[in-house]
Design a protein around this motif. Structure first.
Motif, PDB file in Angstrom:
ATOM      1  N   THR A 121       0.831  -1.206   0.000  1.00 48.19           N
ATOM      2  CA  THR A 121       0.000   0.000   0.000  1.00 48.19           C
ATOM      3  C   THR A 121       0.865   1.255   0.000  1.00 48.19           C
ATOM      4  O   THR A 121       0.607   2.198  -0.757  1.00 48.19           O
ATOM      5  CB  THR A 121      -0.955   0.002   1.209  1.00 48.19           C
ATOM      6  OG1 THR A 121      -1.809  -1.139   1.114  1.00 48.19           O
ATOM      7  CG2 THR A 121      -1.789   1.276   1.249  1.00 48.19           C
TER       8      THR A 121
ATOM      9  N   ASN B 152       1.323   3.972  -3.213  1.00 46.03           N
ATOM     10  CA  ASN B 152       0.930   5.357  -2.975  1.00 46.03           C
ATOM     11  C   ASN B 152       2.121   6.304  -2.847  1.00 46.03           C
ATOM     12  O   ASN B 152       1.949   7.458  -2.453  1.00 46.03           O
ATOM     13  CB  ASN B 152       0.039   5.442  -1.734  1.00 46.03           C
ATOM     14  CG  ASN B 152      -1.345   4.915  -2.018  1.00 46.03           C
ATOM     15  OD1 ASN B 152      -2.171   5.604  -2.602  1.00 46.03           O
ATOM     16  ND2 ASN B 152      -1.598   3.669  -1.629  1.00 46.03           N
TER      17      ASN B 152
ATOM     18  N   ARG C 272      -7.559  -3.509   5.222  1.00 43.19           N
ATOM     19  CA  ARG C 272      -8.046  -2.848   4.005  1.00 43.19           C
ATOM     20  C   ARG C 272      -9.008  -1.705   4.301  1.00 43.19           C
ATOM     21  O   ARG C 272      -9.104  -0.767   3.541  1.00 43.19           O
ATOM     22  CB  ARG C 272      -8.701  -3.867   3.078  1.00 43.19           C
ATOM     23  CG  ARG C 272      -7.684  -4.765   2.451  1.00 43.19           C
ATOM     24  CD  ARG C 272      -8.311  -5.641   1.368  1.00 43.19           C
ATOM     25  NE  ARG C 272      -7.309  -6.524   0.859  1.00 43.19           N
ATOM     26  CZ  ARG C 272      -7.240  -7.817   1.149  1.00 43.19           C
ATOM     27  NH1 ARG C 272      -8.134  -8.359   1.924  1.00 43.19           N
ATOM     28  NH2 ARG C 272      -6.288  -8.551   0.652  1.00 43.19           N
ATOM     29  N   THR C 273      -9.724  -1.772   5.413  1.00 40.28           N
ATOM     30  CA  THR C 273     -10.628  -0.673   5.765  1.00 40.28           C
ATOM     31  C   THR C 273      -9.877   0.457   6.451  1.00 40.28           C
ATOM     32  O   THR C 273     -10.301   1.604   6.401  1.00 40.28           O
ATOM     33  CB  THR C 273     -11.772  -1.147   6.683  1.00 40.28           C
ATOM     34  OG1 THR C 273     -11.237  -1.602   7.911  1.00 40.28           O
ATOM     35  CG2 THR C 273     -12.603  -2.218   6.006  1.00 40.28           C
TER      36      THR C 273
ATOM     37  N   PRO D  36      -6.791   2.996   3.786  1.00 40.28           N
ATOM     38  CA  PRO D  36      -7.116   4.212   3.023  1.00 40.28           C
ATOM     39  C   PRO D  36      -7.122   5.474   3.884  1.00 40.28           C
ATOM     40  O   PRO D  36      -6.667   6.531   3.454  1.00 40.28           O
ATOM     41  CB  PRO D  36      -8.506   3.919   2.448  1.00 40.28           C
ATOM     42  CG  PRO D  36      -8.558   2.429   2.365  1.00 40.28           C
ATOM     43  CD  PRO D  36      -7.782   1.941   3.561  1.00 40.28           C
ATOM     44  N   LYS D  37      -7.602   5.366   5.121  1.00 37.00           N
ATOM     45  CA  LYS D  37      -7.593   6.507   6.037  1.00 37.00           C
ATOM     46  C   LYS D  37      -6.168   6.927   6.358  1.00 37.00           C
ATOM     47  O   LYS D  37      -5.843   8.110   6.426  1.00 37.00           O
ATOM     48  CB  LYS D  37      -8.321   6.153   7.331  1.00 37.00           C
ATOM     49  CG  LYS D  37      -9.776   5.825   7.165  1.00 37.00           C
ATOM     50  CD  LYS D  37     -10.346   5.357   8.489  1.00 37.00           C
ATOM     51  CE  LYS D  37     -11.683   4.692   8.301  1.00 37.00           C
ATOM     52  NZ  LYS D  37     -12.187   4.145   9.540  1.00 37.00           N
TER      53      LYS D  37
ATOM     54  N   GLU E 217      -4.457   8.542   3.279  1.00 36.89           N
ATOM     55  CA  GLU E 217      -4.963   9.904   3.119  1.00 36.89           C
ATOM     56  C   GLU E 217      -4.238  10.858   4.081  1.00 36.89           C
ATOM     57  O   GLU E 217      -3.819  11.952   3.702  1.00 36.89           O
ATOM     58  CB  GLU E 217      -6.464   9.928   3.382  1.00 36.89           C
ATOM     59  CG  GLU E 217      -7.112  11.277   3.253  1.00 36.89           C
ATOM     60  CD  GLU E 217      -8.596  11.217   3.566  1.00 36.89           C
ATOM     61  OE1 GLU E 217      -9.052  12.098   4.283  1.00 36.89           O
ATOM     62  OE2 GLU E 217      -9.271  10.286   3.092  1.00 36.89           O
TER      63      GLU E 217
END
Length: 176
Positions: free
Chosen positions: A24, A28, A164-165, A168-169, A172
């Protein structure tokens, strides 16, 4: 410029969780460095795959300002942590967790991370998401049972599957 992440990986480490984080961050454009919670850079995954980290946990101590976040990648070493708590690499781990927490750095983890953050004394006033096996290790009243709870700079997941949940936070926040 993207923020830099220190990843601490116990020995043996949960390969699924570790590589989920690393991929991840890579995808990114978030630079990271992996520190083995061991005497050497050579560690293994829970399934026995040999891995070589970038460095050892002893070399992360005192370098908290070089990183914007810390990821705790747990594994099979965590259930026997109490029997090895006095080992120099585990003493270093606890010092590093405490230092990152006290500096208000972004803290990330899954499975037993909340328990380790509690042991380091950095969970007061924070919400935690817990793996069911870690519930009894956390002091009553400091934890919730939610999958992924954030309190500013503190992110945890109940288990590997909820990474996975959570990620993303985190991504960001790291890209800000």
């Amino acid at each position: 410029m993207a923020k830099k992440v220190a990843v601490v990986a116990v020995n043996p480490v949960n390969g699924f969780g570790l590589f989920e984080y690393l991929e991840t961050f890579y995808e990114n454009g978030i630079p990271c460095k992996v520190f083995a919670v061991a005497n050497s850079k050579e560690i293994k995954s829970n399934s026995g795959i040999a891995l070589v980290a970038d460095d050892v946990i002893a070399h992360l101590k005192g370098r908290e300002d070089e990183f914007d976040a810390l990821v705790f990648a747990c594994g099979d070493a965590v259930p026997v942590f109490q029997q090895n708590a006095e080992k120099p690499y585990n003493v270093d781990l606890m010092a590093v967790l405490k230092a990152f927490g006290e500096k208000g750095k972004i803290m990330i983890g899954h499975c037993a991370a909340a328990m380790m953050f509690e042991f380091a004394g950095i969970t007061a006033g924070r919400k935690l998401a817990l793996h069911p096996l870690a519930k009894t290790a956390i002091q009553k009243g400091k934890a919730t049972d939610e999958d992924s709870v954030t309190d500013g700079n503190f992110y945890t997941a109940k288990d590997e599957h909820t990474i996975r949940t959570m990620l993303p936070k985190v991504v960001e926040e790291l890209k800000k």
